[in-house]
Motif scaffolding. Structure first.
Motif, PDB file in Angstrom:
ATOM      1  N   LEU A  67       0.826  -1.217   0.000  1.00  0.00           N
ATOM      2  CA  LEU A  67       0.000   0.000   0.000  1.00  0.00           C
ATOM      3  C   LEU A  67       0.855   1.260   0.000  1.00  0.00           C
ATOM      4  CD1 LEU A  67      -2.569  -1.052   2.750  1.00  0.00           C
ATOM      5  CD2 LEU A  67      -2.873  -1.179   0.261  1.00  0.00           C
ATOM      6  N   SER A  68       0.278   2.344  -0.500  1.00  0.00           N
ATOM      7  CA  SER A  68       0.883   3.664  -0.359  1.00  0.00           C
ATOM      8  C   SER A  68       0.163   4.373   0.783  1.00  0.00           C
ATOM      9  CB  SER A  68       0.707   4.484  -1.636  1.00  0.00           C
ATOM     10  OG  SER A  68       1.400   3.858  -2.682  1.00  0.00           O
ATOM     11  N   PRO A  69       0.896   5.154   1.554  1.00  0.00           N
ATOM     12  CA  PRO A  69       0.264   5.747   2.732  1.00  0.00           C
ATOM     13  C   PRO A  69      -0.678   6.890   2.362  1.00  0.00           C
ATOM     14  CG  PRO A  69       2.508   6.551   2.488  1.00  0.00           C
ATOM     15  CD  PRO A  69       2.295   5.547   1.405  1.00  0.00           C
ATOM     16  N   SER A  70      -1.886   6.888   2.913  1.00  0.00           N
ATOM     17  CA  SER A  70      -2.738   8.067   2.802  1.00  0.00           C
ATOM     18  C   SER A  70      -2.608   8.894   4.086  1.00  0.00           C
ATOM     19  CB  SER A  70      -4.187   7.676   2.549  1.00  0.00           C
ATOM     20  OG  SER A  70      -4.629   6.782   3.546  1.00  0.00           O
ATOM     21  N   TYR A  71      -2.286   8.252   5.192  1.00  0.00           N
ATOM     22  CA  TYR A  71      -2.048   8.971   6.446  1.00  0.00           C
ATOM     23  C   TYR A  71      -0.824   8.345   7.085  1.00  0.00           C
ATOM     24  CZ  TYR A  71      -2.716  10.994  11.089  1.00  0.00           C
ATOM     25  OH  TYR A  71      -2.550  11.683  12.270  1.00  0.00           O
ATOM     26  N   LEU A  72       0.245   9.129   7.167  1.00  0.00           N
ATOM     27  CA  LEU A  72       1.494   8.629   7.730  1.00  0.00           C
ATOM     28  C   LEU A  72       2.074   9.742   8.584  1.00  0.00           C
ATOM     29  CD1 LEU A  72       3.591   6.260   7.594  1.00  0.00           C
ATOM     30  CD2 LEU A  72       4.731   7.576   5.815  1.00  0.00           C
ATOM     31  N   GLU A  73       2.329   9.472   9.855  1.00  0.00           N
ATOM     32  CA  GLU A  73       2.754  10.523  10.763  1.00  0.00           C
ATOM     33  C   GLU A  73       3.788   9.970  11.733  1.00  0.00           C
ATOM     34  OE1 GLU A  73       0.650  13.821  13.709  1.00  0.00           O
ATOM     35  OE2 GLU A  73      -0.196  11.815  13.544  1.00  0.00           O
ATOM     36  N   GLN A  74       4.746  10.804  12.088  1.00  0.00           N
ATOM     37  CA  GLN A  74       5.733  10.375  13.071  1.00  0.00           C
ATOM     38  C   GLN A  74       5.087  10.352  14.449  1.00  0.00           C
ATOM     39  OE1 GLN A  74       9.371  12.297  15.216  1.00  0.00           O
ATOM     40  NE2 GLN A  74       9.814  12.290  13.029  1.00  0.00           N
ATOM     41  N   LEU A 121      -2.409   5.067   8.995  1.00  0.00           N
ATOM     42  CA  LEU A 121      -3.808   4.651   9.105  1.00  0.00           C
ATOM     43  C   LEU A 121      -4.293   4.319   7.700  1.00  0.00           C
ATOM     44  CD1 LEU A 121      -5.135   7.341  11.611  1.00  0.00           C
ATOM     45  CD2 LEU A 121      -3.932   5.202  12.067  1.00  0.00           C
ATOM     46  N   VAL A 122      -4.946   3.195   7.596  1.00  0.00           N
ATOM     47  CA  VAL A 122      -5.286   2.641   6.294  1.00  0.00           C
ATOM     48  C   VAL A 122      -6.790   2.400   6.246  1.00  0.00           C
ATOM     49  CG1 VAL A 122      -4.981   0.594   4.854  1.00  0.00           C
ATOM     50  CG2 VAL A 122      -3.010   1.592   6.006  1.00  0.00           C
ATOM     51  N   ARG A 123      -7.430   2.810   5.158  1.00  0.00           N
ATOM     52  CA  ARG A 123      -8.879   2.574   5.012  1.00  0.00           C
ATOM     53  C   ARG A 123      -9.148   1.093   4.822  1.00  0.00           C
ATOM     54  NH1 ARG A 123     -10.236   7.989   3.743  1.00  0.00           N
ATOM     55  NH2 ARG A 123      -8.661   8.907   2.417  1.00  0.00           N
ATOM     56  N   GLY A 125     -10.450  10.522  12.487  1.00  0.00           N
ATOM     57  CA  GLY A 125     -11.311   9.481  11.939  1.00  0.00           C
ATOM     58  C   GLY A 125     -11.350   9.511  10.420  1.00  0.00           C
ATOM     59  N   HIS A 126     -11.104  10.709   9.886  1.00  0.00           N
ATOM     60  CA  HIS A 126     -11.036  10.917   8.445  1.00  0.00           C
ATOM     61  C   HIS A 126     -10.173   9.860   7.744  1.00  0.00           C
ATOM     62  CE1 HIS A 126     -11.307  14.492   5.446  1.00  0.00           C
ATOM     63  NE2 HIS A 126     -11.632  13.369   4.895  1.00  0.00           N
ATOM     64  N   ALA A 127      -9.054   9.540   8.381  1.00  0.00           N
ATOM     65  CA  ALA A 127      -8.078   8.647   7.750  1.00  0.00           C
ATOM     66  C   ALA A 127      -8.666   7.257   7.483  1.00  0.00           C
ATOM     67  CB  ALA A 127      -6.833   8.520   8.623  1.00  0.00           C
ATOM     68  N   PHE A 128      -9.721   6.905   8.216  1.00  0.00           N
ATOM     69  CA  PHE A 128     -10.319   5.577   8.036  1.00  0.00           C
ATOM     70  C   PHE A 128     -11.527   5.606   7.094  1.00  0.00           C
ATOM     71  CE2 PHE A 128      -8.492   4.872  12.402  1.00  0.00           C
ATOM     72  CZ  PHE A 128      -7.559   3.925  12.006  1.00  0.00           C
ATOM     73  N   LEU A 129     -11.904   6.811   6.636  1.00  0.00           N
ATOM     74  CA  LEU A 129     -13.159   6.962   5.898  1.00  0.00           C
ATOM     75  C   LEU A 129     -12.922   7.558   4.519  1.00  0.00           C
ATOM     76  CD1 LEU A 129     -15.226   8.507   8.794  1.00  0.00           C
ATOM     77  CD2 LEU A 129     -15.697   6.309   7.698  1.00  0.00           C
ATOM     78  N   GLY A 130     -13.857   7.307   3.610  1.00  0.00           N
ATOM     79  CA  GLY A 130     -13.852   8.013   2.338  1.00  0.00           C
ATOM     80  C   GLY A 130     -14.303   9.456   2.553  1.00  0.00           C
ATOM     81  N   GLU A 131     -14.445  10.203   1.455  1.00  0.00           N
ATOM     82  CA  GLU A 131     -14.778  11.621   1.589  1.00  0.00           C
ATOM     83  C   GLU A 131     -16.191  11.809   2.152  1.00  0.00           C
ATOM     84  OE1 GLU A 131     -14.771  15.786  -0.925  1.00  0.00           O
ATOM     85  OE2 GLU A 131     -14.925  13.876  -1.984  1.00  0.00           O
ATOM     86  N   LEU A 132     -17.115  10.980   1.722  1.00  0.00           N
ATOM     87  CA  LEU A 132     -18.494  11.076   2.190  1.00  0.00           C
ATOM     88  C   LEU A 132     -18.832   9.826   3.003  1.00  0.00           C
ATOM     89  CD1 LEU A 132     -20.249  12.334  -1.076  1.00  0.00           C
ATOM     90  CD2 LEU A 132     -19.441  13.689   0.875  1.00  0.00           C
ATOM     91  N   PHE A 133     -19.584  10.033   4.085  1.00  0.00           N
ATOM     92  CA  PHE A 133     -19.900   8.902   4.954  1.00  0.00           C
ATOM     93  C   PHE A 133     -21.182   9.219   5.712  1.00  0.00           C
ATOM     94  CE2 PHE A 133     -16.742  11.823   6.577  1.00  0.00           C
ATOM     95  CZ  PHE A 133     -17.371  12.340   7.692  1.00  0.00           C
ATOM     96  N   THR A 134     -21.846   8.174   6.151  1.00  0.00           N
ATOM     97  CA  THR A 134     -23.031   8.366   6.991  1.00  0.00           C
ATOM     98  C   THR A 134     -22.586   8.485   8.450  1.00  0.00           C
ATOM     99  OG1 THR A 134     -23.339   6.028   7.420  1.00  0.00           O
ATOM    100  CG2 THR A 134     -24.370   6.903   5.418  1.00  0.00           C
ATOM    101  N   TYR A 194     -22.320  12.819   5.052  1.00  0.00           N
ATOM    102  CA  TYR A 194     -21.574  13.910   5.681  1.00  0.00           C
ATOM    103  C   TYR A 194     -20.167  13.965   5.117  1.00  0.00           C
ATOM    104  CZ  TYR A 194     -25.254  14.373   9.191  1.00  0.00           C
ATOM    105  OH  TYR A 194     -26.445  14.594   9.822  1.00  0.00           O
ATOM    106  N   ARG A 195     -19.509  15.102   5.332  1.00  0.00           N
ATOM    107  CA  ARG A 195     -18.071  15.194   5.046  1.00  0.00           C
ATOM    108  C   ARG A 195     -17.405  15.923   6.214  1.00  0.00           C
ATOM    109  NH1 ARG A 195     -16.655  17.105   0.220  1.00  0.00           N
ATOM    110  NH2 ARG A 195     -18.685  17.288  -0.798  1.00  0.00           N
TER     111      ARG A 195
END
Lengths: 224, 224
Positions: free
Chosen positions: B71-78, B101-103, B152-161, B210-211
């Protein structure tokens, strides 16, 4: 690129609240060390040095704090590792940064030497390496963390008035805060508890003394 | 004690939410790598490796993530540097830990190899070195940060319920959350904004999408 081993250093950002040079209002200050060696000779830098093989990370930071100021840490926490490939000319150095928060009365007792000087955080000289970026990051964390934790504890004695607590917030956040709003927010936050003691003396009427509801917390792991 | 140079490693804690083995309820999972060399041969460890002299810290973490999962990181933090003198037998190793954090849909595509396996965070095998402590620290930070940020964003797509968002909180905090209370808290927090879109299909009535009000934030400095 170099094939020499990567060097590991520990540096410490030491924050204290002190009256601004031109008023009695407190602002954030930090001590810097003038570099007496190349690279970057003559520039001001965060106190620090190479990690010794038998030294814990936090020991190295505490040693630096003591060497620079004569103080022992009451609040010392690891902040971030800065390791950009090009941050130091000639060799690869990864610096693990700690921050120490020092009470005003402690800071007043700090040892002053020729190559150590305290500067206001909003009026720094030119800094060596990426240390300006490190200070800026530490200030951001200080401000952010004050808003959601009892970090202010590190700057205060056990008992304090709400005015004193407000002054800490004003100094760190660098803005005026309305006293009535502040009182309301603090009292509903549960962060502090009123004691049955008051502070007397001075020209003002006696002021209620408060304490933090919980001990000063650190997010550091238990190791070290 | 050793007089050899201190070794610098970068390891990565990779968190994803996946259904628990015995139910459809999501929990936190992470991939571990079986050590094929001494020390600690045969034990499971966080993916990682020595920092290369010409490699940025975050590059090293991203490389590890990719090597372990594809995988490539979408959320990677020290996250933190772990450096206790005695944490690795025989040599002094300071490990700078990142977390990714990976979806869920990304995690489902992760490459699986013989010596890489995903484990639920609450049911880990015996880990090498101080890696159990590192995982425990990372979980604490994940839980803490979820409460005061849009992590929580890091685990979700752009739109979510709101139901999906609540499932993320339930998985990370590992407890049931009352749907009505959650909806009220989220709607007053300003963390998310309702869109004019709804999710249709399934057995339920259409649910509002929601977003997040702001993009996923990282506390990392701009460098790297």
């Amino acid at each position: 690129m170099t094939s020499a081993p990567i060097e590991l250093a520990v540096s410490t950002v030491i924050f204290a609240l002190r009256p601004a040079a031109d008023s009695s209002r407190r602002t954030v200050w930090l001590p810097l060390v003038r570099r007496i060696r190349e690279p970057e000779q003559g520039k001001w830098a965060l106190p620090g040095g190479p990690l010794e093989p038998d030294q814990e990370l936090s020991e190295s930071a505490a040693f630096t704090l003591n060497e620079t100021t004569g103080l022992s840490p009451s609040y010392l926490e690891q902040l971030f590792a800065f390791g950009n490939v090009d941050r130091s000319p000639g060799n690869r150095v990864v610096s693990i940064i700690y921050w120490a928060l020092v009470r005003e009365e402690e800071a007043a007792e700090a040892v002053v030497t020729e190559n150590v000087r305290w500067f206001p955080a909003d009026d720094l000289p030119e800094l060596a390496f990426d240390h300006a970026e490190i200070v800026s990051y530490a200030l951001g964390r200080l401000r952010g963390k004050l808003e959601y934790s009892n970090l202010g504890h590190a700057f205060l004695g056990e008992l304090f008035t709400l005015s004193t607590l407000r002054e800490v917030y004003e100094a760190v956040l660098d803005r005026r805060i309305d006293p009535a709003n502040f009182r309301r927010q603090v009292e509903t936050s549960g962060l502090v508890r009123a004691t049955d003691q008051v502070q007397t003396g001075g020209r003002h009427r006696p002021a209620r003394l408060y304490r933090f509801a919980t001990p000063a917390a650190s997010t550091a792991p238990t190791q070290e």
